[in-house]
Design an enzyme around this catalytic site. Structure first.
Site, PDB file in Angstrom:
ATOM      1  N   ASP A  67       0.823  -1.212   0.000  1.00 21.95           N
ATOM      2  CA  ASP A  67       0.000   0.000   0.000  1.00 21.95           C
ATOM      3  C   ASP A  67       0.857   1.262   0.000  1.00 21.95           C
ATOM      4  O   ASP A  67       2.075   1.209   0.168  1.00 21.95           O
ATOM      5  CB  ASP A  67      -0.961  -0.012   1.193  1.00 21.95           C
ATOM      6  CG  ASP A  67      -0.262  -0.362   2.514  1.00 21.95           C
ATOM      7  OD1 ASP A  67       0.982  -0.325   2.562  1.00 21.95           O
ATOM      8  OD2 ASP A  67      -0.948  -0.660   3.500  1.00 21.95           O
ATOM      9  N   ASN A 136      -7.180  -2.561  14.455  1.00 22.31           N
ATOM     10  CA  ASN A 136      -8.574  -2.764  14.039  1.00 22.31           C
ATOM     11  C   ASN A 136      -8.728  -3.954  13.097  1.00 22.31           C
ATOM     12  O   ASN A 136      -9.762  -4.127  12.474  1.00 22.31           O
ATOM     13  CB  ASN A 136      -9.120  -1.491  13.375  1.00 22.31           C
ATOM     14  CG  ASN A 136      -8.364  -1.128  12.106  1.00 22.31           C
ATOM     15  OD1 ASN A 136      -7.460  -1.851  11.682  1.00 22.31           O
ATOM     16  ND2 ASN A 136      -8.717  -0.017  11.496  1.00 22.31           N
ATOM     17  N   HIS A 138      -7.022  -4.505  10.305  1.00 25.40           N
ATOM     18  CA  HIS A 138      -6.765  -4.283   8.874  1.00 25.40           C
ATOM     19  C   HIS A 138      -5.505  -5.025   8.422  1.00 25.40           C
ATOM     20  O   HIS A 138      -4.588  -5.265   9.211  1.00 25.40           O
ATOM     21  CB  HIS A 138      -6.711  -2.786   8.511  1.00 25.40           C
ATOM     22  CG  HIS A 138      -5.494  -2.043   8.938  1.00 25.40           C
ATOM     23  ND1 HIS A 138      -5.465  -0.669   9.080  1.00 25.40           N
ATOM     24  CD2 HIS A 138      -4.238  -2.445   9.259  1.00 25.40           C
ATOM     25  CE1 HIS A 138      -4.264  -0.280   9.446  1.00 25.40           C
ATOM     26  NE2 HIS A 138      -3.496  -1.346   9.561  1.00 25.40           N
ATOM     27  N   GLU A 143      -9.373  -1.594   5.445  1.00 27.70           N
ATOM     28  CA  GLU A 143      -9.964  -1.273   6.736  1.00 27.70           C
ATOM     29  C   GLU A 143     -11.244  -2.087   6.950  1.00 27.70           C
ATOM     30  O   GLU A 143     -11.787  -2.645   5.990  1.00 27.70           O
ATOM     31  CB  GLU A 143     -10.303   0.232   6.755  1.00 27.70           C
ATOM     32  CG  GLU A 143      -9.104   1.145   6.558  1.00 27.70           C
ATOM     33  CD  GLU A 143      -8.215   1.265   7.790  1.00 27.70           C
ATOM     34  OE1 GLU A 143      -8.067   0.283   8.542  1.00 27.70           O
ATOM     35  OE2 GLU A 143      -7.652   2.361   7.993  1.00 27.70           O
TER      36      GLU A 143
HETATM   37  P1  PGA Z   1       2.523  -1.620  12.844  1.00 28.78           P
HETATM   38  O1  PGA Z   1       1.386  -1.568  11.712  1.00 28.78           O
HETATM   39  O2  PGA Z   1       3.448  -2.712  12.456  1.00 28.78           O
HETATM   40  O3  PGA Z   1       3.142  -0.277  12.783  1.00 28.78           O
HETATM   41  O4  PGA Z   1       1.802  -1.907  14.128  1.00 28.78           O
HETATM   42  C1  PGA Z   1       0.803  -2.735  11.282  1.00 28.78           C
HETATM   43  C2  PGA Z   1      -0.288  -2.426  10.283  1.00 28.78           C
HETATM   44  O5  PGA Z   1      -0.994  -1.421  10.453  1.00 28.78           O
HETATM   45  O6  PGA Z   1      -0.427  -3.202   9.322  1.00 28.78           O
END
Ligand code: PGA
Length: 263
Positions: A67, A136, A138, A143
């Site tokens: 992404d 959350n 995702h 999302e």
């Molecule tokens: P993080 O993000 O490794 O910074 O916790 C993970 C994500 O949002 O996929």
């Protein structure tokens, strides 16, 4: 889903990196799906040292990132292209022309998403997809409420994700609210998924992904449908799972089976 529970974040990164090194050594022109965020950084460090020690070469590898923020270009310090160069690509022998990140400043983002899907197909698909998971649930920027069949597309970020990522932007800096992200359908087509999560803040998302229902409310639960997904987590991220003992037992039995087959 194979759930591997390890004692700490360093063991999680080492276990994940080992899967990548072994795979690339078997298939030097492997196509990797890569992720940004804090969690993958430790894995990238392990891969960089494996490269520096001569245990792996990225010369023929190609990559697709999950992404990118929409509305900023690849030379913006908060762009995921910039992150990947800084954290990984600048330290290994990969040809940068073989590294793809969705184009955040594309004039036509919808066409850019379609082209991304075509490029992945032309490479023969993604061999190993690295994933983190949001609090959350995702994966990528898919999302909650994302279609479980979705393809690479423009996606609006939730308030929770914007808040989680605000730490990377200074107070007066523009923080995008839109992204380009591989879809859940795109991720489900990858041959092997390696998802890493560490820390207690991920425990609810891990529980929902592994033991909850298959639901767009927890996009990562779609991985229950993937044929080969390895979930590598530390004790803290595993702390809300109900069947921890069973997952550990499966690992022990798998190791025994491997030994028996090797004899
Ligand atoms: P993080 O993000 O490794 O910074 O916790 C993970 C994500 O949002 O996929």
């Amino acid at each position: 889903m194979k759930v591997v529970i390890l004692k700490d974040s360093d063991s999680v990164a080492a276990y994940g990196a080992d899967i990548f090194v072994k795979h690339i050594n078997k298939k030097p022109n492997a196509v990797l799906g890569l992720a940004t965020g804090s969690t993958p950084v430790a894995l990238y460090k392990k891969l960089i040292s494996a490269y520096s020690n001569g245990h792996v070469s990225f010369a023929d590898v190609s990559t697709f990132n999950l992404d990118e923020y929409l509305g900023i270009s690849g030379d913006h310090p908060q762009s995921y292209r910039y992150f990947m160069n800084q954290q990984f690509f600048d330290h290994i022998n990969i040809d940068k022309n073989s590294t793809a990140v969705p184009q955040g400043d594309a004039e036509d983002p919808i066409a850019a998403c379609e082209a991304y899907e075509t490029d992945i197909k032309q490479k023969g698909g993604i061999d190993i997809q690295l994933l983190g998971i949001g609090r959350n649930g995702h994966i990528g920027f898919n999302e909650p409420s994302s279609s479980l069949m979705s393809r690479t597309r423009v996606k609006t970020l939730t308030r929770a994700t914007i808040d989680d990522n605000a730490r990377f932007f200074s107070a007066d800096e523009y923080q995008p609210h839109l992204s380009l992200t591989m879809g859940i359908g795109t991720i489900l087509e990858t041959k092997l998924v390696v998802l890493l999560a560490t820390g207690e803040s991920k425990a609810n998302a891990i529980k929902a992904m592994v033991e909850g229902p298959l639901t767009a409310s927890c996009p990562a639960s779609a991985l229950q449908m993937h044929q080969d997904a390895v979930i590598i987590i530390d004790e803290a991220a595993a702390s809300k799972l109900l069947d921890i003992e069973f997952y550990k037992h499966i690992e022990i039995e798998n190791e025994k089976l491997k030994e028996r087959l090797a004899r």
